[in-house]
Design an enzyme around this catalytic site. Structure first.
Site, PDB file in Angstrom:
ATOM      1  N   GLU A  54       0.833  -1.202   0.000  1.00  0.00           N
ATOM      2  CA  GLU A  54       0.000   0.000   0.000  1.00  0.00           C
ATOM      3  C   GLU A  54       0.867   1.252   0.000  1.00  0.00           C
ATOM      4  OE1 GLU A  54      -3.374  -2.069   2.916  1.00  0.00           O
ATOM      5  OE2 GLU A  54      -1.928  -0.608   3.699  1.00  0.00           O
ATOM      6  N   CYS A  55       0.624   2.148  -0.918  1.00  0.00           N
ATOM      7  CA  CYS A  55       1.264   3.459  -0.973  1.00  0.00           C
ATOM      8  C   CYS A  55       2.787   3.329  -0.895  1.00  0.00           C
ATOM      9  CB  CYS A  55       0.695   4.359   0.122  1.00  0.00           C
ATOM     10  SG  CYS A  55       0.967   6.125  -0.191  1.00  0.00           S
ATOM     11  N   GLY A  56       3.402   3.654   0.250  1.00  0.00           N
ATOM     12  CA  GLY A  56       4.840   3.526   0.368  1.00  0.00           C
ATOM     13  C   GLY A  56       5.336   2.122   0.100  1.00  0.00           C
TER      14      GLY A  56
END
Length: 426
Positions: A326-328
């Site tokens: 997720e994301c990072g």
């Protein structure tokens, strides 16, 4: 009924975060077990809550979860607490669609009394019509009292107490202007223990904390089963985690991999952690590798230096290992991350480049929802980094909270599920 209340405000910037932390610290000092909660998808405030209360703070969100599930979370995590404190978000009635998803909706769903924090630094009796509107706008939520923040003098405090007397709402405190507390509310890197000590002293002197402890949640009693495992994320061959080993390996670092909902960890079964900046994980006998969000761009050199970790994750993905990023975490799986300081190779699982250079920064923010392989996913997106060049193709169309399409891509590569969206475990 459980002792508890929700801290809200007419607008963002009124001081509800400082008030929430101050009250949590004060009650801890008095020997009470405090269970913190946060309205909405925020990760930063929950970390401060945990540091103050000594127990994880839980997100309550009526877009990402049902009302029934929100009530379940409140009962489950607050069961052994002496008092539950819920910090609101934005203004009391600010949601993704009018008041839907707002702090007001959480208060209504849980039957929580509201303590309204009002920034009084530039007003006196003019606060009266503002408060009157909040008191009478919706009759299905109870505003139990007001804490006036940034009060200039004792004379100013007397004028504000008169407002409360005239409107028939309790004045629960008048907090004086205190520069140190204002700074602490804005910046995350200051001396936390020192500023919280100042806050606790100030709250003990200026807030009717004993009266706050009489406030009770009017939540309908019910019995909930234990949190079930996340069957949509666990391996199809083993939906119930085995107890003799970790079924899920989670990347954890104070900044580069830190944005994770406590409920996610509690529902993933037997979890083990590793730090991608320092450790080389053994991925031979796990069901799921979870790479949560954070700021990998701020620690790119350390992530590059641990080449063995990046290689192990790439090989795990290529042989069909299950990964949620997720994301990072998704950024870490990509080919490269560009910053103003340099060009940093990452895991190379996804053939994309992420730019976190200042010139390329652009805010992407909002709730997200999509359906993939018959499973509905909901979550939240918040980032400034972007894909370099054209937006990559998505495995599925993603929508915002109002059902409008958004260009956020979701990637399926072998058994990898990744996106900029932080997924919520429902």
């Amino acid at each position: 009924m459980k002792n508890g209340f929700l801290i809200a405000a007419p607008t963002s910037g009124s001081g509800k975060t400082t008030v929430a932390r101050g009250l949590m610290a004060l009650f801890r000092r008095k020997g009470y077990r405090v269970q913190p909660f946060k309205c909405g998808p925020d990760y930063i405030d929950t970390k401060f809550h945990e540091r103050v209360c000594g127990r994880p703070s839980i997100n309550l969100d009526t877009f990402m979860a049902s009302e029934k599930h929100v009530r379940h979370l409140f009962r489950h995590y607050g069961a052994d607490a002496d008092v539950c404190i819920v910090e609101g978000m934005m203004g009391l009635f600010d949601g993704y669609d009018r008041w839907r998803g707002s702090a007001y909706e959480i208060a209504r769903v849980l039957g929580l009394p509201v303590v309204l924090v009002v920034d009084a630094r530039s007003a006196a009796y003019s606060v009266a019509p503002l408060l009157y509107g909040f008191l009478h706008f919706r009759e299905d939520v109870h505003i139990a009292g007001v804490i006036y923040n940034k009060v200039g003098s004792e004379r100013h405090a007397k004028m504000l107490r008169q407002v409360s007397d005239d409107l028939g709402v309790a004045c629960l405190g008048c907090l004086p202007k205190q520069k140190e507390l204002e700074v602490e509310g804005r910046y995350l890197g200051l001396d936390f223990s020192q500023t919280m000590g100042l806050a606790t002293d100030s709250f003990e002197q200026h807030v009717a904390w004993g009266q706050l402890l009489t406030l009770k949640c009017n939540l309908v009693e019910g019995k909930d089963s234990n949190l079930s495992p996340l069957s949509s994320l666990l391996s199809p061959r083993e939906e119930t985690p085995r107890k003799d080993r970790a079924s899920c390996l989670v990347a954890r670092n104070a900044e580069s991999f830190s944005f994770v909902y406590q409920e996610t960890l509690d529902r993933l079964g037997n979890v083990a952690f590793f730090d991608p900046e320092k450790d080389v994980p053994c991925l031979d006998n796990i069901d799921l590798l979870y790479l949560p969000g954070g700021y990998p761009e701020k620690h790119a050199e350390a992530l590059v230096a641990n080449e063995a970790c990046r290689k192990a994750i790439r090989q795990y993905a290529l042989r069909g290992g299950r990964i949620v990023a997720e994301c990072g975490g998704m950024m870490y799986l990509c080919q490269r991350i560009l910053t103003d300081e340099g060009d940093y190779p990452m895991c190379g699982v996804l053939p994309y480049t992420i730019t976190a250079r200042r010139a390329d920064r652009r805010l992407s923010l909002g709730y997200r929802q999509f359906t993939l392989d018959g499973v509905e996913y909901r979550g939240h997106e918040f980032h400034y980094s972007q894909f370099l060049g054209e937006m990559p193709p998505s495995a599925v169309q993603v929508y915002d909270a109002k059902g409008q399409p958004v260009p956020t891509p979701v990637f399926r590569y072998h058994n990898v599920l990744s996106s900029y969206t932080h997924l919520y475990p429902v």
